[in-house]
Structure formats: structure tokens, C-alpha cells
Motif scaffolding. Sequence first.
Motif, PDB file in Angstrom:
ATOM      1  N   LYS A  19       0.864  -1.175   0.000  1.00 47.39           N
ATOM      2  CA  LYS A  19       0.000   0.000   0.000  1.00 47.39           C
ATOM      3  C   LYS A  19       0.903   1.229   0.000  1.00 47.39           C
ATOM      4  CE  LYS A  19      -3.228  -2.413   2.945  1.00 47.39           C
ATOM      5  NZ  LYS A  19      -3.739  -2.453   4.310  1.00 47.39           N
ATOM      6  N   VAL A  20       0.404   2.311  -0.561  1.00 45.54           N
ATOM      7  CA  VAL A  20       1.153   3.556  -0.616  1.00 45.54           C
ATOM      8  C   VAL A  20       0.329   4.631   0.080  1.00 45.54           C
ATOM      9  CG1 VAL A  20       2.126   5.315  -2.141  1.00 45.54           C
ATOM     10  CG2 VAL A  20       2.297   2.906  -2.759  1.00 45.54           C
ATOM     11  N   ALA A  57      10.352  14.599   2.542  1.00 42.98           N
ATOM     12  CA  ALA A  57      11.370  14.405   3.569  1.00 42.98           C
ATOM     13  C   ALA A  57      12.078  13.056   3.414  1.00 42.98           C
ATOM     14  CB  ALA A  57      10.748  14.524   4.959  1.00 42.98           C
ATOM     15  N   PHE A  58      11.320  11.976   3.364  1.00 42.13           N
ATOM     16  CA  PHE A  58      11.889  10.635   3.233  1.00 42.13           C
ATOM     17  C   PHE A  58      10.761   9.644   2.983  1.00 42.13           C
ATOM     18  CE2 PHE A  58      11.389  11.628   7.773  1.00 42.13           C
ATOM     19  CZ  PHE A  58      10.583  10.594   8.221  1.00 42.13           C
ATOM     20  N   GLN A  59      11.133   8.423   2.668  1.00 42.39           N
ATOM     21  CA  GLN A  59      10.179   7.320   2.574  1.00 42.39           C
ATOM     22  C   GLN A  59      10.334   6.481   3.827  1.00 42.39           C
ATOM     23  OE1 GLN A  59      10.368   4.630  -0.724  1.00 42.39           O
ATOM     24  NE2 GLN A  59       9.250   6.000  -2.071  1.00 42.39           N
ATOM     25  N   PHE A  60       9.212   6.043   4.354  1.00 42.19           N
ATOM     26  CA  PHE A  60       9.234   5.161   5.506  1.00 42.19           C
ATOM     27  C   PHE A  60       8.494   3.893   5.113  1.00 42.19           C
ATOM     28  CE2 PHE A  60       7.579   3.222   9.311  1.00 42.19           C
ATOM     29  CZ  PHE A  60       8.664   3.272  10.159  1.00 42.19           C
ATOM     30  N   ILE A  61       9.156   2.760   5.263  1.00 39.35           N
ATOM     31  CA  ILE A  61       8.537   1.494   4.882  1.00 39.35           C
ATOM     32  C   ILE A  61       8.064   0.791   6.147  1.00 39.35           C
ATOM     33  CG2 ILE A  61       8.884  -0.726   3.744  1.00 39.35           C
ATOM     34  CD1 ILE A  61      10.989   0.726   1.994  1.00 39.35           C
ATOM     35  N   GLY A  62       6.736   0.748   6.291  1.00 38.38           N
ATOM     36  CA  GLY A  62       6.125   0.078   7.429  1.00 38.38           C
ATOM     37  C   GLY A  62       5.843  -1.376   7.099  1.00 38.38           C
ATOM     38  N   ALA A  63       5.107  -2.033   7.972  1.00 40.28           N
ATOM     39  CA  ALA A  63       4.822  -3.456   7.801  1.00 40.28           C
ATOM     40  C   ALA A  63       4.061  -3.741   6.511  1.00 40.28           C
ATOM     41  CB  ALA A  63       4.039  -3.970   9.000  1.00 40.28           C
ATOM     42  N   GLU A  88       2.923   9.176  25.089  1.00 38.63           N
ATOM     43  CA  GLU A  88       1.913   9.264  26.149  1.00 38.63           C
ATOM     44  C   GLU A  88       0.483   9.172  25.628  1.00 38.63           C
ATOM     45  OE1 GLU A  88       2.726  12.765  28.481  1.00 38.63           O
ATOM     46  OE2 GLU A  88       4.864  12.262  28.622  1.00 38.63           O
ATOM     47  N   ILE A  89       0.318   9.076  24.309  1.00 39.52           N
ATOM     48  CA  ILE A  89      -1.022   8.975  23.735  1.00 39.52           C
ATOM     49  C   ILE A  89      -1.118   7.704  22.906  1.00 39.52           C
ATOM     50  CG2 ILE A  89      -1.365  11.481  23.687  1.00 39.52           C
ATOM     51  CD1 ILE A  89      -0.804  11.325  20.643  1.00 39.52           C
ATOM     52  N   GLU A  90      -2.336   7.327  22.522  1.00 39.73           N
ATOM     53  CA  GLU A  90      -2.517   6.136  21.706  1.00 39.73           C
ATOM     54  C   GLU A  90      -2.274   6.491  20.247  1.00 39.73           C
ATOM     55  OE1 GLU A  90      -5.871   2.840  20.574  1.00 39.73           O
ATOM     56  OE2 GLU A  90      -5.947   3.733  22.570  1.00 39.73           O
ATOM     57  N   THR A  91      -1.244   5.895  19.697  1.00 41.19           N
ATOM     58  CA  THR A  91      -0.885   6.101  18.301  1.00 41.19           C
ATOM     59  C   THR A  91      -0.150   4.864  17.808  1.00 41.19           C
ATOM     60  OG1 THR A  91       0.111   7.668  16.747  1.00 41.19           O
ATOM     61  CG2 THR A  91       1.308   7.267  18.791  1.00 41.19           C
ATOM     62  N   SER A  92      -0.005   4.750  16.514  1.00 41.77           N
ATOM     63  CA  SER A  92       0.672   3.573  15.962  1.00 41.77           C
ATOM     64  C   SER A  92       2.180   3.680  16.140  1.00 41.77           C
ATOM     65  CB  SER A  92       0.348   3.423  14.476  1.00 41.77           C
ATOM     66  OG  SER A  92       0.995   4.445  13.741  1.00 41.77           O
ATOM     67  N   GLN A  93       2.815   2.534  16.116  1.00 39.98           N
ATOM     68  CA  GLN A  93       4.277   2.485  16.159  1.00 39.98           C
ATOM     69  C   GLN A  93       4.844   3.232  14.956  1.00 39.98           C
ATOM     70  OE1 GLN A  93       6.155   1.406  18.583  1.00 39.98           O
ATOM     71  NE2 GLN A  93       8.106   1.664  17.562  1.00 39.98           N
ATOM     72  N   THR A  94       4.180   3.106  13.811  1.00 41.57           N
ATOM     73  CA  THR A  94       4.637   3.784  12.594  1.00 41.57           C
ATOM     74  C   THR A  94       4.629   5.297  12.780  1.00 41.57           C
ATOM     75  OG1 THR A  94       3.929   1.975  11.172  1.00 41.57           O
ATOM     76  CG2 THR A  94       4.149   4.136  10.137  1.00 41.57           C
ATOM     77  N   THR A  95       3.566   5.841  13.353  1.00 46.15           N
ATOM     78  CA  THR A  95       3.503   7.289  13.595  1.00 46.15           C
ATOM     79  C   THR A  95       4.654   7.725  14.489  1.00 46.15           C
ATOM     80  OG1 THR A  95       1.103   7.435  13.267  1.00 46.15           O
ATOM     81  CG2 THR A  95       2.117   9.151  14.626  1.00 46.15           C
ATOM     82  N   ARG A  96       4.893   6.989  15.567  1.00 48.29           N
ATOM     83  CA  ARG A  96       5.993   7.338  16.476  1.00 48.29           C
ATOM     84  C   ARG A  96       7.340   7.270  15.759  1.00 48.29           C
ATOM     85  NH1 ARG A  96       2.620   4.507  19.985  1.00 48.29           N
ATOM     86  NH2 ARG A  96       3.789   2.575  19.825  1.00 48.29           N
ATOM     87  N   GLN A  97       7.529   6.246  14.932  1.00 46.10           N
ATOM     88  CA  GLN A  97       8.800   6.088  14.224  1.00 46.10           C
ATOM     89  C   GLN A  97       9.013   7.193  13.188  1.00 46.10           C
ATOM     90  OE1 GLN A  97       8.180   1.998  12.952  1.00 46.10           O
ATOM     91  NE2 GLN A  97       9.776   1.294  14.366  1.00 46.10           N
ATOM     92  N   ILE A  98       7.967   7.577  12.481  1.00 43.75           N
ATOM     93  CA  ILE A  98       8.094   8.647  11.488  1.00 43.75           C
ATOM     94  C   ILE A  98       8.458   9.953  12.170  1.00 43.75           C
ATOM     95  CG2 ILE A  98       6.800  10.105   9.871  1.00 43.75           C
ATOM     96  CD1 ILE A  98       5.365   7.515   8.948  1.00 43.75           C
TER      97      ILE A  98
END
Length: 127
Positions: free
Chosen positions: A7-8, A65-71, A107-117
Amino acid sequence: MQPLKPKVRSTIVCIRHGHVLLVSKDGVRWALPGGRPGKQESPEQTARRELQQETALEAKRLVGAFQFIGATTVHHVFTAAVGGSARPKPGHEIKCLQWLPHDKLGEIETSQTTRQIVSQFFQEGMR
């Protein structure tokens, strides 16, 4: 059998005074603005459209900025410069939004991907 095409998504990091703009569809789980491209739409066009639809903000400047490749998804990450007096408003499936200090993301509910980006964005000094 051909491998599944990832997915993109275009994902927008919008920073103001060390705070990152987050959106939520339910007021519980938070994410960066963004979405999937329409037909014949470039990642940059998608980022501009999604930012405007979800937050009512117009990007004065949008920079890849960059590409981030998630799961399962390849994120085309953009940084958006918006006017200092611009006020975001929830729209298009978004219930609420907030500016959050980037170091409070855990401290909030968010995805691991959001935190990593967001982490990668600040590590690379793209503020």
C-alpha cells in the motif's frame, strides 16, 4: 503468484514550535495527517489534498522528507509549512486534532509507525 504490491500513503509532518499536528477519527487514536493517492495522483498532490481535507490547512511549502517502509505500507513523508496564524480545523472523517510536543507522543494512543516517522523526522533535524 505475484507478490502483493505494498500500500502507498502520503503522510504529512506539520511542526509548529516543536509541536507536531496530529489528527484523530475517534478522539482516542492519533495519527499524522495523510492518506492514499487517487487515480493519477502523485504523492505530493495526495499530501496537499489530504492536509487540506483533514485539517483545512493549505501548505505554503511542501517538501518531500523521506520514505518510511512500514509493515504493509510505504509512506511518502512530507513536511508542510503553513502560515503562523493558520488554524487547523477537523474535516473529512477527522473528529479532532491537536498540536502535541513531539516528545510526548509516547503518552497517547498512536501507531508504532507514527511514532517512528516523527522520531526519524526529528533525528534527521528536519524541524
